[in-house]
Design an enzyme around this catalytic site. Structure first.
Site, mmCIF file in Angstrom:
data_model
loop_
_atom_site.group_PDB
_atom_site.id
_atom_site.type_symbol
_atom_site.label_atom_id
_atom_site.label_comp_id
_atom_site.label_asym_id
_atom_site.label_seq_id
_atom_site.Cartn_x
_atom_site.Cartn_y
_atom_site.Cartn_z
ATOM 1 N N ARG A 200 2.686 11.198 2.394
ATOM 2 C CA ARG A 200 3.769 10.328 2.896
ATOM 3 C C ARG A 200 4.557 11.104 3.939
ATOM 4 N NH1 ARG A 200 7.879 6.442 -0.447
ATOM 5 N NH2 ARG A 200 5.918 5.289 -0.510
ATOM 6 N N HIS B 65 1.788 1.147 5.650
ATOM 7 C CA HIS B 65 1.817 1.457 4.215
ATOM 8 C C HIS B 65 0.623 0.737 3.573
ATOM 9 C CE1 HIS B 65 3.206 2.730 0.444
ATOM 10 N NE2 HIS B 65 4.345 2.071 0.315
ATOM 11 N N GLN C 243 0.383 -0.176 -0.229
ATOM 12 C CA GLN C 243 1.232 -1.308 -0.611
ATOM 13 C C GLN C 243 0.516 -2.622 -0.297
ATOM 14 O OE1 GLN C 243 4.480 -1.130 -2.064
ATOM 15 N NE2 GLN C 243 3.977 -3.272 -2.422
ATOM 16 N N ASP D 1 11.384 -7.000 3.176
ATOM 17 C CA ASP D 1 11.513 -5.567 2.883
ATOM 18 C C ASP D 1 12.913 -5.165 3.340
ATOM 19 O OD1 ASP D 1 11.054 -2.861 2.347
ATOM 20 O OD2 ASP D 1 9.711 -2.541 4.063
ATOM 21 N N CYS E 268 8.201 -5.146 -1.538
ATOM 22 C CA CYS E 268 7.506 -3.924 -1.959
ATOM 23 C C CYS E 268 8.339 -3.062 -2.904
ATOM 24 C CB CYS E 268 7.118 -3.115 -0.732
ATOM 25 S SG CYS E 268 8.544 -2.675 0.301
ATOM 26 N N ARG F 109 0.060 -1.666 -7.723
ATOM 27 C CA ARG F 109 -0.129 -0.393 -7.022
ATOM 28 C C ARG F 109 -1.099 0.475 -7.813
ATOM 29 N NH1 ARG F 109 3.663 1.332 -3.348
ATOM 30 N NH2 ARG F 109 2.049 2.883 -2.953
HETATM 31 N N1 CP Z 1 6.898 0.489 -2.587
HETATM 32 C C1 CP Z 1 6.887 1.828 -2.539
HETATM 33 O O1 CP Z 1 6.111 2.460 -1.828
HETATM 34 O O2 CP Z 1 7.788 2.421 -3.375
HETATM 35 P P1 CP Z 1 8.178 3.964 -3.354
HETATM 36 O O3 CP Z 1 8.843 4.246 -2.041
HETATM 37 O O4 CP Z 1 9.121 4.106 -4.519
HETATM 38 O O5 CP Z 1 6.943 4.796 -3.529
HETATM 39 N N1 NVA Z 2 9.928 0.015 4.845
HETATM 40 C C1 NVA Z 2 10.335 0.811 3.722
HETATM 41 C C2 NVA Z 2 9.301 0.767 2.646
HETATM 42 C C3 NVA Z 2 9.595 1.577 1.419
HETATM 43 C C4 NVA Z 2 8.510 1.498 0.389
HETATM 44 C C5 NVA Z 2 10.586 2.231 4.175
HETATM 45 O O1 NVA Z 2 9.790 2.760 4.971
HETATM 46 O O2 NVA Z 2 11.586 2.826 3.763
#
Ligand code: CP
Ligand code: NVA
Length: 325
Positions: free
Chosen positions: A114, A141, A144, A237, A277, A305
Site C-alpha cells: 500500500r 484499489h 477492493q 467513498d 469500501c 475482502r
Molecule cells: N477498504 C479498505 O481498504 O479499508 P482499509 O483502509 O481499512 O484497509
Molecule cells: N479512497 C480512500 C479509500 C480507503 C480505503 C483512500 O484512499 O483513503
C-alpha cells in the site's frame, strides 16, 4: 463443479503482478470471482494449500480491513503473513523501490504493498521476483473492486446488465478500480461529481472501450439525482482520500451536494444496494440512515475482502489443482 469450470481462466494468473484491475482479462476476473465464491462457500475451513508460504505486507498508509483480511486469509490457507508499516521501512527514502523489492523477494512468496504514489509500486513490482499486489495506491484499489463485484454478484446472481452509480470523488482510487472492474463485467456505470472531481475524459474513454466489448457504456453527470436514477447499485467513498488532507475544506465545499442520503437513494431502483469500501465519514458522504439501512451491504463488502483475496493468493501462488482434490 463451479471451481472446475473456472480453473482455466483463474489459473492463468499464476506468478503475475496485480497492480490494477486491468492487469486481468475479463475472463480472468470472472474466474477469480467464481473462485472466491467457492472459497466463501467453504467458510473458515482450514486449508493447507499455502503451507510454508509467506506473504510480506508493506503499508505506507493506515489500513484495517486490507491488512487484517490478508493476514486472516493466509492463516486460513495454511500460510503466514508479516506486516511492516510506515516507520519500519523507507521505500524512496532509505532505499530504492527496486532494492527493497529484490531483498523482500528473498523472504516472501508474494508481496502486498500500500503506497502513496503509484510509480514506486510499478518500479517495485518490476524488480520483484515474486507477485506484487497493489493494496491501494493513488491510482487504484483493485482488491477492493474484486470484493465489491463479488458482493454485487452474490446479491443479483449476475453482473452483466446491471447499472452502478459512483457518487462523490469520482477520480479516486476506489472509483477507478470499481469502474474498470464493472465495465469489464458488463455493467453500465454512471458517475455523479462536480467538474473538479469528475473522471477525466481519457478515463471515461477507457471505460467506454472496456464496456463496449460487453455492450455497455459509462457516463458522467453533475446531477447526483440524474446519475443514480433507477440504478441497481449506489456507491460512494470518502470525500478526501488518505494523503490528500490538505484538500479537506475544498472537497467538503465541492462535494456537499453529493451526500448519499435517503432522498438520493429514493431516486435509485427500489431494490438498489448501497455500497461503501469503508472507512466511512458518517454525516459527510453518507448519512447514518443509509449506511445502517436495509439496502446497505458495507459489511458484506468488508467480509468479501477476505474471500476475494484468498482466491487471488491461491491463483497467484498455486496451480489451483489442490482445490479439486
Ligand atoms: N477498504 C479498505 O481498504 O479499508 P482499509 O483502509 O481499512 O484497509
Ligand atoms: N479512497 C480512500 C479509500 C480507503 C480505503 C483512500 O484512499 O483513503
Amino acid at each position: 463443479m463451479q471451481t472446475m469450470v473456472t480453473l482455466p481462466a483463474a489459473a492463468r494468473l499464476r506468478g503475475r503482478n496485480v497492480l490494477s484491475v486491468t492487469d486481468l482479462g475479463s475472463d480472468e476476473l470472472g474466474g477469480l470471482l467464481a473462485l472466491a465464491q467457492t472459497l466463501k462457500a467453504r467458510g473458515r475451513e482450514q486449508m493447507t494449500l499455502l503451507r510454508g508460504k509467506t506473504l510480506v505486507m508493506l503499508f505506507e498508509k493506515p489500513s484495517l480491513r486490507t491488512r487484517v483480511s490478508f493476514e486472516a486469509g493466509m492463516t486460513q490457507l495454511g500460510g503466514h503473513a508479516i506486516a511492516a508499516t510506515g516507520g519500519d521501512f523507507g521505500i524512496g527514502t532509505r532505499e530504492t523501490p527496486e532494492d527493497a523489492a529484490r531483498a523482500l523477494s528473498r523472504y516472501g512468496d508474494a508481496i502486498v504493498y500500500r503506497t502513496h504514489a503509484h510509480e514506486p509500486l510499478v518500479r517495485f513490482a518490476g524488480a520483484a521476483t515474486v507477485p506484487t499486489i497493489n493494496a491501494l495506491s493513488e491510482a487504484g484499489h483493485p482488491c477492493q473492486a474484486f470484493a465489491d463485484l463479488l458482493t454485487i454478484r452474490e446479491r443479483f446472481g449476475t453482473l452483466q446488465g446491471l447499472r452502478l452509480a459512483f457518487v462523490g470523488d469520482a477520480r479516486n482510487n476506489v472509483a477507478v478500480s470499481l469502474a474498470e472492474a464493472a465495465a469489464m463485467s458488463g455493467m453500465t456505470i454512471t458517475f455523479a461529481a462536480p467538474p473538479t472531481h469528475r473522471p477525466t475524459d481519457a478515463f471515461l474513454g477507457k471505460l467506454i472501450k472496456l464496456g463496449a466489448q460487453h455492450g455497455v457504456t459509462a457516463r458522467a453527470f453533475t446531477s447526483p439525482i440524474r446519475a443514480v436514477r433507477d440504478v441497481d447499485v449506489v456507491y460512494t467513498d470518502v470525500w478526501t482520500s488518505m494523503g490528500d488532507e490538505q484538500f479537506v475544506e475544498r472537497n467538503l465545499a465541492a462535494l456537499r451536494p453529493y451526500q448519499v442520503n435517503a432522498e438520493l437513494m429514493g431516486a435509485a431502483a427500489k431494490h438498489s444496494l448501497f455500497m461503501h469500501c469503508l472507512p466511512a465519514h458518517r454525516g459527510q458522504e453518507v448519512t447514518d440512515e443509509v449506511i445502517d439501512g436495509p439496502r446497505s451491504v458495507v459489511f458484506e463488502q468488508a467480509e468479501n475482502r477476505l474471500h476475494a483475496q484468498k482466491a487471488l493468493l491461491l491463483a497467484l501462488l498455486t496451480d489451483l489443482r489442490g482445490l479439486t482434490e
